[in-house]
Design a protein around this motif. Structure first.
Motif, PDB file in Angstrom:
ATOM      1  N   PHE A 142      20.323 -67.627 -24.757  1.00 32.34           N
ATOM      2  CA  PHE A 142      21.164 -68.584 -24.038  1.00 32.34           C
ATOM      3  C   PHE A 142      22.651 -68.270 -24.193  1.00 32.34           C
ATOM      4  O   PHE A 142      23.487 -69.159 -24.287  1.00 32.34           O
ATOM      5  N   ARG A 145      24.556 -65.494 -20.121  1.00 29.95           N
ATOM      6  CA  ARG A 145      25.143 -66.045 -18.892  1.00 29.95           C
ATOM      7  C   ARG A 145      26.613 -66.421 -19.081  1.00 29.95           C
ATOM      8  O   ARG A 145      27.346 -66.573 -18.107  1.00 29.95           O
ATOM      9  N   GLU A 171      16.941 -66.419 -21.779  1.00 27.27           N
ATOM     10  CA  GLU A 171      17.979 -67.059 -20.978  1.00 27.27           C
ATOM     11  C   GLU A 171      17.354 -67.928 -19.887  1.00 27.27           C
ATOM     12  O   GLU A 171      16.238 -67.678 -19.428  1.00 27.27           O
ATOM     13  N   HIS A 216      23.630 -67.223 -13.025  1.00 24.21           N
ATOM     14  CA  HIS A 216      23.046 -66.122 -13.789  1.00 24.21           C
ATOM     15  C   HIS A 216      22.085 -65.317 -12.909  1.00 24.21           C
ATOM     16  O   HIS A 216      21.405 -65.891 -12.055  1.00 24.21           O
TER      17      HIS A 216
END
Length: 252
Positions: A142, A145, A171, A216
């Motif tokens: 995480f 992005r 992600e 993203h």
């Protein structure tokens, strides 16, 4: 294609800003949310983020004596588990560009009894301050992005992996079902900012986080970016209908 645009701007959520300002803007977000980060993760995901991370640990194949880098490691969820797996002969480096997040993670791990085989490094994923061929496993959960130049970051990670080493990118990604996508969008842009306002007194940071997820790259695009960075055997595994994806690649 590089994240850096020809007109020298990049995205910050849905806004376009100068490339050299993104690090500061992202830093402001995470300085703001650091103190409530763990609580908000549990509330935002209904605790499911713990399952996503557990699957990542299981897929890692981490074993005693290995050297592991946890980039954008934040409050140390993955680091804590890796430290247990690699044991006293191994080493885990918790790295984060944001000093507020790094301090929260360090205090949490030390207070929880994780100390001896963990190091803490403030580092930018685009230019990792480590020697070539250093790590058996690199994770970034995480965090990708929020990186300004994702291609540069992937190349940097590939550089510091040992030959045969594994990169794991956990992600938020693109949902695979139209009904789920509509529900997810409603939650992200209506409920999530309100939760941020009520719990962390910061609706804007959580609005940015929702926007950053939409900006993203999708699963196939990120896989291609990893291959372009020099990784092989790249693949991804969708979780929760594609809300999250775990990408893996190997350094040849």
């Amino acid at each position: 294609m590089s994240e850096k645009e020809q007109d020298n701007t990049t995205h910050f959520g849905f806004r376009q800003i100068p490339v050299d300002e993104k690090v500061r803007h992202v830093a402001d977000v995470f300085h703001s949310v650091a103190g409530k980060y763990d609580l908000m993760n549990d509330l935002m995901s209904g605790g499911v983020h713990r399952l996503w991370k557990r699957i990542t640990i299981e897929r890692s194949g981490a074993r005693p004596g290995q050297c592991i880098l946890d980039i954008a490691g934040g409050t140390g969820d993955l680091t804590r588990k890796f430290a247990r797996l690699v044991g006293p002969a191994g080493k885990v480096i918790l790295a984060d560009i944001n000093d507020s997040m790094l301090k929260v993670g360090r205090d949490k791990l030390i207070n929880g009894g994780t100390a001896g085989n963990v190091e803490y490094v403030q580092a930018n994923a685009e230019a990792l301050p480590f020697a070539d061929n250093t790590f058996d496993i690199i994770t970034i959960a995480f965090g990708l992005r929020n990186v300004t130049d994702k291609d540069a970051a992937l190349r940097s990670m590939q550089r510091v992996l040992k030959p045969g080493g594994k990169l794991m990118v956990l992600e938020f990604s693109k949902t695979q079902n139209l009904a789920l996508t509509k529900l997810y969008d409603f939650y992200s842009f209506n409920i999530l900012p309100q939760m941020g306002k009520l719990i962390a007194n910061d609706a804007e940071s959580y609005r940015y986080l929702a926007e950053s997820i939409r900006m993203h790259p999708d699963q196939e695009t990120l896989k291609e970016m990893m291959e372009a960075a020099g990784l092989v055997n790249c693949r991804f595994e969708n979780m929760t209908g594609g809300v999250v994806a775990l990408h893996t690649g190997i350094k040849p």
